[in-house]
Design a protein around this motif. Structure first.
Motif, mmCIF file in Angstrom:
data_model
loop_
_atom_site.group_PDB
_atom_site.id
_atom_site.type_symbol
_atom_site.label_atom_id
_atom_site.label_comp_id
_atom_site.label_asym_id
_atom_site.label_seq_id
_atom_site.Cartn_x
_atom_site.Cartn_y
_atom_site.Cartn_z
ATOM 1 N N ALA A 2 0.824 -1.201 0.000
ATOM 2 C CA ALA A 2 0.000 0.000 0.000
ATOM 3 C C ALA A 2 0.856 1.247 0.000
ATOM 4 O O ALA A 2 2.044 1.226 0.344
ATOM 5 N N ILE A 3 0.215 2.369 -0.377
ATOM 6 C CA ILE A 3 0.939 3.608 -0.619
ATOM 7 C C ILE A 3 0.065 4.781 -0.226
ATOM 8 O O ILE A 3 -1.164 4.652 -0.106
ATOM 9 N N SER A 4 0.672 5.943 -0.005
ATOM 10 C CA SER A 4 -0.114 7.148 0.264
ATOM 11 C C SER A 4 0.477 8.305 -0.534
ATOM 12 O O SER A 4 1.533 8.172 -1.158
ATOM 13 N N GLY A 5 -0.199 9.453 -0.508
ATOM 14 C CA GLY A 5 0.317 10.631 -1.201
ATOM 15 C C GLY A 5 -0.289 10.809 -2.570
ATOM 16 O O GLY A 5 -1.331 10.248 -2.917
ATOM 17 N N ALA A 16 -4.058 9.297 -3.093
ATOM 18 C CA ALA A 16 -4.278 7.846 -3.152
ATOM 19 C C ALA A 16 -5.590 7.440 -2.495
ATOM 20 O O ALA A 16 -6.303 6.566 -2.983
ATOM 21 N N GLN A 17 -5.925 8.091 -1.373
ATOM 22 C CA GLN A 17 -7.131 7.721 -0.632
ATOM 23 C C GLN A 17 -8.420 8.006 -1.407
ATOM 24 O O GLN A 17 -9.472 7.466 -1.077
ATOM 25 N N ILE A 58 8.046 9.161 -1.490
ATOM 26 C CA ILE A 58 6.831 8.349 -1.487
ATOM 27 C C ILE A 58 6.756 7.631 -0.152
ATOM 28 O O ILE A 58 7.749 7.075 0.320
ATOM 29 N N VAL A 59 5.589 7.645 0.482
ATOM 30 C CA VAL A 59 5.354 6.895 1.716
ATOM 31 C C VAL A 59 4.611 5.612 1.352
ATOM 32 O O VAL A 59 3.600 5.648 0.650
ATOM 33 N N ALA A 60 5.136 4.475 1.821
ATOM 34 C CA ALA A 60 4.542 3.186 1.477
ATOM 35 C C ALA A 60 4.626 2.240 2.667
ATOM 36 O O ALA A 60 5.471 2.391 3.553
ATOM 37 N N GLY A 325 6.498 4.391 11.302
ATOM 38 C CA GLY A 325 5.431 3.827 12.116
ATOM 39 C C GLY A 325 4.189 3.612 11.266
ATOM 40 O O GLY A 325 4.257 3.546 10.040
ATOM 41 N N SER A 326 3.017 3.535 11.899
ATOM 42 C CA SER A 326 1.783 3.271 11.166
ATOM 43 C C SER A 326 1.339 4.526 10.420
ATOM 44 O O SER A 326 1.685 5.653 10.779
ATOM 45 N N SER A 327 0.529 4.319 9.367
ATOM 46 C CA SER A 327 0.053 5.435 8.562
ATOM 47 C C SER A 327 -1.162 4.982 7.765
ATOM 48 O O SER A 327 -1.386 3.776 7.601
ATOM 49 N N VAL A 328 -1.942 5.929 7.295
ATOM 50 C CA VAL A 328 -3.078 5.610 6.423
ATOM 51 C C VAL A 328 -2.558 5.436 5.003
ATOM 52 O O VAL A 328 -1.923 6.337 4.444
ATOM 53 N N VAL A 329 -2.823 4.267 4.421
ATOM 54 C CA VAL A 329 -2.327 3.948 3.084
ATOM 55 C C VAL A 329 -3.446 3.320 2.267
ATOM 56 O O VAL A 329 -4.500 2.966 2.788
ATOM 57 N N THR A 330 -3.198 3.184 0.971
ATOM 58 C CA THR A 330 -4.197 2.608 0.066
ATOM 59 C C THR A 330 -3.557 1.528 -0.786
ATOM 60 O O THR A 330 -2.494 1.749 -1.385
#
Length: 354
Positions: A2-5, A16-17, A58-60, A325-330
């Motif tokens: 999963a990825i965000s941004g 991404a969300q 990129i945050v993943a 750490g934890s994060s909201v990803v898609t």
């Protein structure tokens, strides 16, 4: 996986969300690819911020897959997770040698992304030829269809205008070997009307529809910018575009990336007679003859011929991997071959499979 941004799409940038099944992303070849599924959640394991040599990130999630080229004494193509990227580190420490296999630097960048492609998109309706718009963005008056051009380059610009169905309606020498010309678009529209329709009058920028126009249109726009406000260094194929507008330089960097090239942005002082008069922004990248980034012969002739292999200037080296750490990803699954799609401001190829 999963990825965000920010994720590039055929219609522009989307978080991404906000992506859902049925939307379109861009695959490894730069073609639109439909999203099969999209699931957003908060991770229970670590995420990583991956930083590239051009400063983009990129945050993943830790199990997100990266198709990369790894250096481990020699190069190999592979696909590894964010966690593996972090565990192996961003450098490979090789032994120093001499002679034909000389290795004078021990710490070598371990990871390079796959090449960023030129986006392959449909032609967009335009009230003005992209080349002329690019030239105006570089050396035009922001309040109307006027361009400042040197006497040496004037015949070239006149020829381009004729070729594009536009024409010069007035020409005035300003000082020395510099002219200011006023143009219109022949029978199609006035120059003012076209600039107003593009919403660039008094606000120079690259219209969003042109950043997602066809390859030919985007390349023509870049040619205009390079021919008016660019410089190509002989023997190196190093191209530099210097501008004083932050908005326009950011758009220009985005434009260059959509053509599969690798710009880097720098900021410095703009000076006149040794005195600071503002801020100067520079987009620097490497291009070759095949990239066709200029029409002006005195500039385009300086571009080197590209070799058979993908040049280093079209891949992105990973320079930092930071745990978050934890994060909201898609999680995004696409129909592209291998499930690969482009992500982040650098248009980096990433995977949706393990």
């Amino acid at each position: 996986m999963a990825i965000s941004g920010k994720i590039p799409t055929p219609d522009g940038w989307v978080e991404a969300q906000k992506i859902k099944a049925g939307d379109y992303l861009l695959d490894e070849a730069g073609n639109p690819a439909p999203v099969l599924s999209a699931t957003t959640y908060r991770t229970t394991t670590s995420c990583y911020r991956v930083k590239f040599r051009d400063g983009t990130t990129i945050v993943a999630s830790e199990d997100h897959v990266w198709p990369v080229r790894e250096f481990y004494g020699r190069y190999r193509n592979t696909a590894v997770t964010s966690k593996v990227l972090a565990e192996r580190g961003v450098t490979f420490d090789r032994a120093l040698t001499a002679g034909k296999t000389k290795a004078s630097k021990g710490g070598v960048a371990r990871w390079r992304t796959r090449p960023t492609p030129a986006l392959n998109l449909a032609e967009a309706p335009m009230p003005m030829p992209p080349y002329l718009l690019g030239y105006w963005l570089g050396d035009g008056d922001s309040d109307g269809p006027r361009i400042t051009v040197s006497e040496d380059d004037l015949p070239h610009l006149e020829g381009q205008l004729t070729r594009l169905g536009a024409r010069i309606i007035s020409r005035q020498r300003t000082h020395g070997k510099t002219f200011r010309i006023r143009f219109d678009l022949g029978s199609r529209a006035s120059g003012v009307k076209a600039l107003r329709e593009l919403e660039v009058l008094h606000a120079k920028h690259i219209p969003g529809q042109l950043l997602r126009a066809s390859d030919a249109q985007r390349r023509q726009l870049l040619q205009g910018l390079v021919d008016s406000d660019g410089y190509i260094e002989a023997g190196t194929s190093r191209v530099e575009i210097g501008l004083t507008s932050e908005r326009l330089i950011i758009d220009t960097v985005d434009l260059i990336r959509t053509l599969g090239l690798y710009p880097r942005l720098s900021v410095g002082d703009a000076k006149l007679n040794g005195r600071r008069v503002g801020t100067r922004y520079r987009a620097v990248f490497t291009a070759y003859d095949i990239d066709q980034v200029s029409r002006l012969p005195r500039k385009s002739d300086r571009l080197k011929r590209r070799g058979e292999t993908v040049p280093y200037s079209q891949v992105r080296t990973i320079t930092e991997i930071t745990p978050l750490g934890s994060s909201v990803v898609t999680t995004l699954r696409v129909s592209a071959t291998g499930g690969t799609y482009l992500a982040g401001e650098g248009l980096v190829p990433v995977c949706d499979y393990a």
